[in-house]
Design a protein around this motif. Structure first.
Motif, PDB file in Angstrom:
ATOM      1  N   TRP A 179      -3.607  -7.350   2.646  1.00  7.91           N
ATOM      2  CA  TRP A 179      -2.987  -6.599   3.752  1.00  7.91           C
ATOM      3  C   TRP A 179      -2.848  -7.424   4.978  1.00  7.91           C
ATOM      4  CZ3 TRP A 179      -3.982  -4.696   8.774  1.00  7.91           C
ATOM      5  CH2 TRP A 179      -3.253  -3.601   9.234  1.00  7.91           C
TER       6      TRP A 179
ATOM      7  N   MET B  88       2.458  -5.229   8.986  1.00  4.39           N
ATOM      8  CA  MET B  88       3.072  -4.531   7.775  1.00  4.39           C
ATOM      9  C   MET B  88       4.505  -4.324   7.887  1.00  4.39           C
ATOM     10  SD  MET B  88       1.460  -2.629   5.434  1.00  4.39           S
ATOM     11  CE  MET B  88       0.374  -4.045   5.043  1.00  4.39           C
TER      12      MET B  88
ATOM     13  N   PHE C 140      -8.328   0.943  -0.281  1.00  2.00           N
ATOM     14  CA  PHE C 140      -8.658  -0.110   0.344  1.00  2.00           C
ATOM     15  C   PHE C 140      -9.972  -0.490  -0.101  1.00  2.00           C
ATOM     16  CE2 PHE C 140      -5.680   1.615   3.586  1.00  2.00           C
ATOM     17  CZ  PHE C 140      -4.977   0.427   3.770  1.00  2.00           C
TER      18      PHE C 140
ATOM     19  N   ARG D  79      -0.642   8.628  13.766  1.00  2.00           N
ATOM     20  CA  ARG D  79       0.502   7.803  12.996  1.00  2.00           C
ATOM     21  C   ARG D  79       0.763   8.581  11.639  1.00  2.00           C
ATOM     22  NH1 ARG D  79      -4.544   5.124  12.506  1.00  2.00           N
ATOM     23  NH2 ARG D  79      -5.520   5.282  10.419  1.00  2.00           N
ATOM     24  N   ASP D  80       1.832   7.945  11.001  1.00  2.00           N
ATOM     25  CA  ASP D  80       2.445   8.523   9.710  1.00  2.00           C
ATOM     26  C   ASP D  80       3.191   9.483   9.999  1.00  2.00           C
ATOM     27  OD1 ASP D  80       0.498   6.266   8.939  1.00  2.00           O
ATOM     28  OD2 ASP D  80      -1.070   7.492   8.065  1.00  2.00           O
TER      29      ASP D  80
ATOM     30  N   GLN E 222       4.508   0.189   2.338  1.00  2.00           N
ATOM     31  CA  GLN E 222       3.761  -0.810   3.096  1.00  2.00           C
ATOM     32  C   GLN E 222       3.700  -2.072   2.490  1.00  2.00           C
ATOM     33  OE1 GLN E 222       1.996   0.299   6.561  1.00  2.00           O
ATOM     34  NE2 GLN E 222       4.028   0.853   6.103  1.00  2.00           N
TER      35      GLN E 222
ATOM     36  N   PHE F 212       3.822   0.796  10.487  1.00  5.09           N
ATOM     37  CA  PHE F 212       3.242   1.514   9.583  1.00  5.09           C
ATOM     38  C   PHE F 212       3.973   2.717   8.829  1.00  5.09           C
ATOM     39  CE2 PHE F 212      -1.545   0.829  10.659  1.00  5.09           C
ATOM     40  CZ  PHE F 212      -1.602  -0.695  10.634  1.00  5.09           C
ATOM     41  N   SER F 213       3.349   3.563   8.299  1.00  2.00           N
ATOM     42  CA  SER F 213       3.768   4.416   7.405  1.00  2.00           C
ATOM     43  C   SER F 213       4.620   5.628   7.929  1.00  2.00           C
ATOM     44  CB  SER F 213       2.801   5.132   6.731  1.00  2.00           C
ATOM     45  OG  SER F 213       2.046   4.358   5.481  1.00  2.00           O
TER      46      SER F 213
ATOM     47  N   GLU G 184      -4.939  10.708   7.439  1.00  2.00           N
ATOM     48  CA  GLU G 184      -3.829   9.738   7.179  1.00  2.00           C
ATOM     49  C   GLU G 184      -2.821  10.546   6.558  1.00  2.00           C
ATOM     50  OE1 GLU G 184      -5.527   5.481   7.704  1.00  2.00           O
ATOM     51  OE2 GLU G 184      -5.762   6.357   5.668  1.00  2.00           O
ATOM     52  N   CYS G 185      -1.394  10.164   6.866  1.00  2.00           N
ATOM     53  CA  CYS G 185      -0.515  10.400   5.607  1.00  2.00           C
ATOM     54  C   CYS G 185       0.113  11.831   5.395  1.00  2.00           C
ATOM     55  CB  CYS G 185      -0.430   9.633   4.470  1.00  2.00           C
ATOM     56  SG  CYS G 185      -0.819   7.653   4.787  1.00  2.00           S
TER      57      CYS G 185
ATOM     58  N   TYR H 180      -4.081   6.849  -3.385  1.00  2.00           N
ATOM     59  CA  TYR H 180      -4.182   7.359  -2.165  1.00  2.00           C
ATOM     60  C   TYR H 180      -2.746   7.175  -1.467  1.00  2.00           C
ATOM     61  CZ  TYR H 180      -6.380   7.109   2.520  1.00  2.00           C
ATOM     62  OH  TYR H 180      -6.651   7.672   3.842  1.00  2.00           O
ATOM     63  N   ALA H 181      -2.896   8.107  -0.350  1.00  2.00           N
ATOM     64  CA  ALA H 181      -1.751   7.941   0.680  1.00  2.00           C
ATOM     65  C   ALA H 181      -0.254   8.380  -0.123  1.00  2.00           C
ATOM     66  CB  ALA H 181      -1.547   6.984   1.287  1.00  2.00           C
TER      67      ALA H 181
ATOM     68  N   TRP I  78       0.009   5.697  -3.715  1.00  2.00           N
ATOM     69  CA  TRP I  78      -0.505   4.007  -3.862  1.00  2.00           C
ATOM     70  C   TRP I  78      -1.496   4.134  -5.088  1.00  2.00           C
ATOM     71  CZ3 TRP I  78      -4.250   2.054   0.256  1.00  2.00           C
ATOM     72  CH2 TRP I  78      -4.563   0.613  -0.154  1.00  2.00           C
TER      73      TRP I  78
ATOM     74  N   ASN J 213       0.790  -1.045  -0.006  1.00  2.00           N
ATOM     75  CA  ASN J 213       0.002  -0.036   0.140  1.00  2.00           C
ATOM     76  C   ASN J 213       0.863   1.235  -0.012  1.00  2.00           C
ATOM     77  OD1 ASN J 213      -0.608  -1.178   2.718  1.00  2.00           O
ATOM     78  ND2 ASN J 213      -1.114   0.533   3.222  1.00  2.00           N
ATOM     79  N   ASP J 214       0.942   1.946   1.017  1.00  2.00           N
ATOM     80  CA  ASP J 214       1.348   3.433   0.912  1.00  2.00           C
ATOM     81  C   ASP J 214       2.926   3.427   0.538  1.00  2.00           C
ATOM     82  OD1 ASP J 214      -0.829   3.431   2.417  1.00  2.00           O
ATOM     83  OD2 ASP J 214      -0.147   4.439   4.060  1.00  2.00           O
TER      84      ASP J 214
HETATM   85  C1  FRU Z   1      -2.914   4.521   4.759  1.00  2.00           C
HETATM   86  C2  FRU Z   1      -2.565   3.829   5.972  1.00  2.00           C
HETATM   87  C3  FRU Z   1      -1.882   4.694   6.932  1.00  2.00           C
HETATM   88  C4  FRU Z   1      -1.137   3.383   7.600  1.00  2.00           C
HETATM   89  C5  FRU Z   1      -1.009   2.401   6.662  1.00  2.00           C
HETATM   90  C6  FRU Z   1      -1.016   1.003   7.213  1.00  2.00           C
HETATM   91  O1  FRU Z   1      -3.321   3.947   3.650  1.00  2.00           O
HETATM   92  O2  FRU Z   1      -3.767   3.395   6.566  1.00  2.00           O
HETATM   93  O3  FRU Z   1      -2.406   5.620   7.869  1.00  2.00           O
HETATM   94  O4  FRU Z   1       0.069   3.810   8.210  1.00  2.00           O
HETATM   95  O5  FRU Z   1      -2.034   2.537   5.867  1.00  2.00           O
HETATM   96  O6  FRU Z   1      -0.674   0.235   6.332  1.00  2.00           O
END
Ligand code: FRU
Length: 479
Positions: free
Chosen positions: A59, A62, A299, A158-159, A51, A94-95, A216-217, A278-279, A295, A34-35
Motif C-alpha cells: 500500500w 493511492m 489489510f 471519506r469514500d 485503489q 482515496f476511494s 468505510e466505503c 472487503y470494501a 476487494w 485494494n478497494d
Molecule cells: C478501505 C480504505 C478506504 C480508503 C482506501 C484507501 O479499504 O481504507 O476507506 O479510501 O481504503 O486506500
C-alpha cells in the motif's frame, strides 16, 4: 486540458513470477490493489477503477487504476485515471464512486492529506471531482475540493458514494464523529455535482463493539423497493462465529427518508462470510441489476504474491439480491461467458469420499447440487494439493451451519443457512482464489489460497449416501 500528472512507467512494479496470477479476475499489471472504485457504465463500456499503488506491491500513495469491459468479465487495462499529488489530494486519491451526467463521466473521490511527511496516523480528508468525456483521460476539477469535513467530525471523512434521485444528486460519506467517536454516514445534496449542501448524519452507530467505530466505503442501492446502505465497518468485536475478520463488509436494510435526511434501518448483517472480502462497491447496470465487486483481501491478510511484484485482486462481478430479509450475492450471469469447456456433468449417489480430477483444476467452476430430504448428515467439498486441504467447505444439516476452512488461517469462517432440502453450491476456482456461492444468495465465502504444487484434487464427501449432481467447467479467457 487533461490531468497532466502521469505515472512514471519506468518505476512500475514488475511481475517477477506468475505462479499466483489470476486468470479471470481484475488485478494490477504490477503493484498493489485494494478497494474497487467508480464502477459505472459509460459510452458502451463498464468501467471499474481500483485503489492502486503502481510502484510496489505494498500500500502506498493511492492512485486510481482503471479497466473497462463490454461484458463484465473480459477486461482491458487503461491508463491510470487519477494520480495523487495535486493540492486537493497531496497524500492520495482515496476511494470514491462515479456518475454520468450530460454525457460526461464524473469521478468523486477522497483527497487524503498528511500533516507531516512520515506520520501516517494524522491526516485530513476532503472530497474532489475529476471528469472525462472519453472515459479514458481525466481532468481534475479546477475548483476542488468540493466538500470539506464538518467541524464536529474526526479525521475520518471519506469514500463518497454518489447517486441521482429525482432531479437531485445525493452523496454519502463514511465518517466518525469527533466527540462521541461513533461511526456515522453523512449526507450531501447537489443539483450539479459540483456544489454540495450538507444535510447531516443519516445513520450513526449506537454501539461501536457491535456496529463499528468507522463505516468505510458506504454504498447505497435499492433492492425490491427497499433502501440499502452497505458499508465496511472497522472495529466490530467478534461475536462467536460472526465478525471474525479484522474489518467487515455489511449491509443495513431500511428506508431512506430524503425529506428528513434519515435512514431508518434494521441491524447490520454480513455481505460475505469469507476471510478475504472487503470494501465492496456496486452499481445499477443498464438492464437493472445491482452488481457488486469487492476487494479480494483485506489489510490484515498475508499476500504471498507480494514477493512476485503485485498484490490483491477484485472478486467476480456479483449480483446483489434479497434472500430471507438479508442482502445476498449470486454470480453475475456474465460469469457463464468464462466457461471454455464442460469437464464433468453427472448425477450419482455419493457415499463417503469421492475424488474428482479435472484438467486445469486451478481454473474451474464447480456447480454442485445435493438432494438432502430427511438427511441429517454432512456434505463437503474440498480443494487439496498433495499435502493438505487448501480450501474446505462443509455443510452440517444438523446445525444448519456452513464452515469454510482455509489452509494457513487460524480460524474457520461460518454461516447459518438453515435446513434446506437441497443444497446448491457454485464454486469458482482461479489460480489463487476461490469464491463459494451457497444456495442462491444464502451465503457467499471469498477465499484466497496459495500452492506451488499444481496437482490438485477435488473431493466431495457425504456422511450418508445422497444423490448429487456435479458439473464442472474449465474457465478461461476466450475471446
Ligand atoms: C478501505 C480504505 C478506504 C480508503 C482506501 C484507501 O479499504 O481504507 O476507506 O479510501 O481504503 O486506500
Amino acid at each position: 486540458m487533461f490531468n497532466l500528472r502521469k505515472i512514471d512507467e519506468s518505476r512500475v512494479a514488475k511481475i517477477s513470477n506468475t505462479r499466483y496470477r489470476e486468470y479471470y479476475h481484475i488485478q494490477t499489471p504490477g503493484g498493489w490493489l485494494n478497494d474497487p472504485n467508480g464502477f459505472c457504465f459509460f459510452k458502451g463500456y463498464y468501467h471499474v477503477f481500483y485503489q492502486y499503488h503502481p510502484y510496489s506491491a505494498e500500500w502506498g500513495p493511492m492512485h486510481w487504476g482503471h479497466v473497462r469491459s463490454k461484458d463484465l468479465v473480459h477486461w482491458e487495462n487503461l491508463p491510470v485515471a487519477l494520480v495523487p499529488g495535486d493540492p486537493e489530494d497531496t497524500g492520495g486519491c482515496f476511494s470514491g464512486s462515479a456518475i454520468v451526467k450530460d454525457n460526461r463521466l464524473y469521478l468523486i473521490y477522497t483527497g487524503h492529506h498528511y500533516y507531516e511527511d512520515g506520520d501516517q496516523e494524522h491526516f485530513w480528508e476532503n472530497q474532489n471531482v475529476a471528469y472525462s468525456d472519453d472515459g479514458i483521460h481525466f481532468t481534475k476539477y479546477d475548483h476542488n475540493p468540493i466538500i470539506e469535513a464538518p467541524t464536529d467530525n474526526s479525521q475520518d471523512f471519506r469514500d463518497p458514494k454518489v447517486w441521482q434521485h429525482g432531479d437531485q444528486y445525493y452523496l454519502i460519506l463514511g465518517s466518525r464523529a469527533q466527540e462521541t467517536n461513533r461511526a456515522r454516514i453523512l449526507l450531501y445534496q447537489s443539483d450539479d455535482l459540483l456544489h454540495w449542501q450538507y444535510k447531516g448524519p443519516v445513520a450513526e452507530s449506537t454501539n461501536n463493539q457491535l456496529e463499528g467505530s468507522m463505516w468505510e466505503c458506504p454504498d447505497f442501492f435499492r433492492l425490491n423497493g427497499q433502501d440499502i446502505i452497505a458499508c465496511s465497518p472497522m472495529g466490530i468485536q467478534p461475536q462467536r462465529h460472526r465478525f471474525l475478520n479484522l474489518n467487515q463488509s455489511t449491509a443495513f436494510i431500511g428506508h431512506f427518508d430524503y425529506q428528513q435526511a434519515q435512514f431508518i434501518h434494521n441491524d447490520l448483517h454480513l455481505l460475505d462470510y469469507g476471510h478475504n472480502f472487503y470494501a465492496p462497491q456496486s452499481f445499477l447496470t443498464p438492464d437493472g441489476r445491482q452488481i457488486q465487486f469487492g476487494w479480494f483481501s483485506s489489510f490484515d491478510q498475508a499476500m504471498p504474491e507480494q514477493a512476485d511484484g503485485w498484490a490483491g485482486a477484485l472478486t467476480l462481478p456479483r449480483e446483489l439480491i434479497l434472500h430471507d430479509d438479508q442482502v445476498g450475492t449470486i454470480p453475475a450471469q456474465e460469469t457463464e461467458l468464462l466457461r471454455v469447456g464442460e469437464v464433468i456433468n453427472t448425477t450419482k449417489i455419493i457415499n463417503r469420499s469421492h475424488q474428482f480430477t479435472v484438467p486445469d483444476p486451478q481454473h474451474t467452476e464447480w456447480d454442485l447440487t445435493f438432494d438432502l430430504p430427511d438427511y441429517g448428515g454432512q456434505v463437503s467439498w474440498q480443494l487439496a494439493n498433495s499435502d493438505h486441504a487448501l480450501i474446505a467447505f462443509n455443510y452440517d444439516q444438523g446445525s444448519g451451519e456452513v464452515t469454510v476452512h482455509q489452509h494457513n488461517q487460524e480460524t474457520d469462517r461460518y454461516a447459518s443457512i438453515g435446513h434446506p432440502t437441497q443444497l446448491q453450491v457454485r464454486i469458482f476456482v482461479d489460480t489463487s482464489s476461490v469464491e463459494i456461492f451457497v444456495n442462491n444468495g444464502a451465503a457467499t465465502f471469498t477465499e484466497r489460497y496459495y500452492t506451488n504444487d499444481q496437482t490438485l484434487i477435488n473431493t466431495i464427501d457425504t456422511s450418508k449416501p445422497i444423490t448429487t449432481t456435479i458439473k464442472a467447467y474449465n474457465l478461461g479467457m476466450k475471446g
